[in-house]
Design an enzyme around this catalytic site. Structure first.
Site, mmCIF file in Angstrom:
data_model
loop_
_atom_site.group_PDB
_atom_site.id
_atom_site.type_symbol
_atom_site.label_atom_id
_atom_site.label_comp_id
_atom_site.label_asym_id
_atom_site.label_seq_id
_atom_site.Cartn_x
_atom_site.Cartn_y
_atom_site.Cartn_z
ATOM 1 N N ARG A 151 -6.001 -14.090 4.342
ATOM 2 C CA ARG A 151 -5.124 -12.974 4.740
ATOM 3 C C ARG A 151 -3.794 -13.044 3.979
ATOM 4 O O ARG A 151 -3.157 -12.027 3.715
ATOM 5 C CB ARG A 151 -4.897 -12.970 6.253
ATOM 6 N N TYR B 228 -2.505 14.670 2.204
ATOM 7 C CA TYR B 228 -3.798 14.317 2.795
ATOM 8 C C TYR B 228 -3.631 14.270 4.330
ATOM 9 O O TYR B 228 -2.651 13.716 4.836
ATOM 10 C CB TYR B 228 -4.244 12.965 2.234
ATOM 11 N N ASP C 101 1.459 9.310 -3.976
ATOM 12 C CA ASP C 101 0.029 9.025 -3.790
ATOM 13 C C ASP C 101 -0.692 9.530 -5.040
ATOM 14 O O ASP C 101 -0.764 10.728 -5.308
ATOM 15 C CB ASP C 101 -0.469 9.748 -2.524
ATOM 16 N N LYS D 141 -11.608 5.974 -3.868
ATOM 17 C CA LYS D 141 -11.925 7.166 -4.647
ATOM 18 C C LYS D 141 -12.166 6.794 -6.115
ATOM 19 O O LYS D 141 -13.044 6.015 -6.397
ATOM 20 C CB LYS D 141 -10.801 8.192 -4.466
HETATM 21 N N1 PLP Z 1 -4.752 9.666 -0.064
HETATM 22 C C1 PLP Z 1 -5.543 10.674 -0.430
HETATM 23 C C2 PLP Z 1 -5.038 11.688 -1.401
HETATM 24 C C3 PLP Z 1 -6.835 10.789 0.096
HETATM 25 O O1 PLP Z 1 -7.617 11.820 -0.270
HETATM 26 C C4 PLP Z 1 -7.287 9.802 1.014
HETATM 27 C C5 PLP Z 1 -8.631 9.889 1.610
HETATM 28 O O2 PLP Z 1 -9.366 10.833 1.421
HETATM 29 C C6 PLP Z 1 -6.419 8.768 1.370
HETATM 30 C C7 PLP Z 1 -5.164 8.723 0.806
HETATM 31 C C8 PLP Z 1 -6.851 7.717 2.352
HETATM 32 O O3 PLP Z 1 -7.699 6.804 1.741
HETATM 33 P P1 PLP Z 1 -8.737 5.882 2.544
HETATM 34 O O4 PLP Z 1 -9.817 6.768 3.069
HETATM 35 O O5 PLP Z 1 -9.187 4.888 1.528
HETATM 36 O O6 PLP Z 1 -7.976 5.259 3.663
#
Ligand code: PLP
Length: 393
Positions: free
Chosen positions: A57, A110, A182, A207
């Site tokens: 961890r 998101y 992001d 992703k």
């Molecule tokens: N940021 C964006 C732009 C996303 O599309 C997503 C998930 O679809 C996330 C963050 C969150 O990622 P995670 O599903 O790996 O927690």
């Protein structure tokens, strides 16, 4: 010492230092804890000496190898890999803010990030203001004495909108705010926000970076001061990535440049194809000259990416007809895998919003979002052509 077979089963493989040459591929350190030969070694590990792992961890070589690779790719000093994109975003925001602070956020973030800000952080007296970040002049009036963070996305979902980094960086410098970007939709192959003045990049490794729809992980990347601060929270809160997941992401990373090139080329072909279809009302793709921010996209990105959305007549019913008639392309409420997939923002990522809020953001019920994959472009277009033919006019 001589052991019974009961004890041997536990100790026979212990501490085997078998490798003299360097493994070509970073191995998986599938261990939760490390053992020590002396108290001196324990002291060295706890004082932070390089390679002194204690407990996974706190740090694990497989995870750290990925952190170093991501820091290099995004152009940051350090990275922190977490168990999901949301874990990375949560660790970042909770490390940068405390009770009484204020965050300015893109209104079309998101849904998970927006929910975190709106429903969870408010319980800790951290407030947020949501704004159309494509209009920088609307952001400045929202800055308060207690504003600490601006959080935006490189390319937003599902309208593929961009933010003008130059304008945002000027603002965050003037008010000494931390700019968090992001970068999930672009990946470091198409954009490196830290080079354009952002303080921190967060991304869902789930992703493009992993790219094979078989891992959930996330990361935050930036300067040493910020990352060390976030690391403190991260270790205490515990949302760490497993060594195996880190290894898989590392494997995916090696083909990221090739995949992004092909995602982008295919998305451009599909966007142009859909634009020419009479049953399609509009297509949102930053690579199209008709996209409202095409010039900004050409300036800020080194490719327009693999994500697009389009609207068909007939609201949810119209969208459902198209989705049902697709044969190669599956409905998948995620993105960035090797296979082309579709999603319906009104029913998935943006279902938490009211119909009025969705309409205000420009998210039509007839909108279909496409994560364009790596298949042959003519096959992708043929599947959409077939699906559109099966839709009522
Ligand atoms: N940021 C964006 C732009 C996303 O599309 C997503 C998930 O679809 C996330 C963050 C969150 O990622 P995670 O599903 O790996 O927690």
């Amino acid at each position: 010492m001589k052991m019974s077979k009961w004890s041997q089963a536990i100790h026979a493989g212990k501490g085997a230092k078998v490798v003299r040459s360097r493994p070509t591929v970073q191995p998986i350190f599938q261990t939760s804890v490390f053992s020590f030969d002396s108290l001196e070694e324990v002291d060295q590990a706890f004082s932070g000496q390089e390679g002194g792992y204690i407990y996974s961890r706190y740090g694990n070589p497989s995870v750290q190898a990925l952190e170093q690779a991501l820091a290099r790719l995004e152009g940051g000093d350090q990275a922190l890999v977490c168990s999901s994109g949301m874990a990375a975003i949560t660790a970042t925001l909770l490390s940068l803010c405390q009770a009484g602070d204020h965050v300015i956020a893109a209104e079309d973030l998101y849904g998970g990030t927006r929910g975190l800000l709106e429903r969870e952080l408010t319980r800790f007296n951290i407030e947020s203001s949501f704004v159309n970040v494509t209009m920088p002049s609307k952001i400045e009036p929202l800055v308060r004495p207690n504003t600490k963070v601006i959080i935006v996305e490189t390319i937003s979902n599902p309208l593929m909108r961009l933010v003008d980094f130059a304008a945002l960086v000027a603002l965050k410098r003037a008010y000494r705010l931390t700019l968090v970007v992001d970068n999930t939709f672009a990946s470091p192959m198409l954009c490196r926000p830290l080079e354009q003045g952002a303080d921190l990049v967060v991304e869902s490794l789930t992703k493009y970076i992993n790219g094979h729809s078989d891992v959930t992980a996330g990361a935050v990347i930036g300067g040493t001061d910020n990352i060390e601060r976030i690391k403190g929270f991260h270790i205490q809160s515990g949302a760490v990535a497993s060594p195996f997941d880190a290894w898989l992401v590392m494997r995916g990373l090696q083909t990221l440049p090739l995949r992004m090139r092909q995602h982008t080329a295919n998305a451009m072909i599909l966007a142009e194809f859909l634009t020419a279809q009479p049953l399609v009302v509009c297509v949102h793709y930053p690579g199209l000259p008709g996209h409202g921010q095409h010039a900004l996209a050409a300036k800020q990105l080194s490719g327009f990416g693999g994500m697009l959305s389009f609207v068909v007549h007939g609201g949810s019913y119209g969208a459902e007809q198209v989705v049902k008639a697709l044969s190669m392309v599956d409905f998948v409420p995620s993105l960035a895998g090797v296979a082309t997939s579709v999603s319906h923002p009104a029913k998935t990522s943006h279902r938490g919003l009211t119909p009025i809020e969705r309409a205000r953001l420009g998210i039509d019920d007839g909108m279909i979002r496409v994560s364009v994959g790596l298949e042959d472009a003519p096959d992708i277009c043929a599947d959409f052509a077939h699906a559109l033919r099966h839709k009522d006019n």
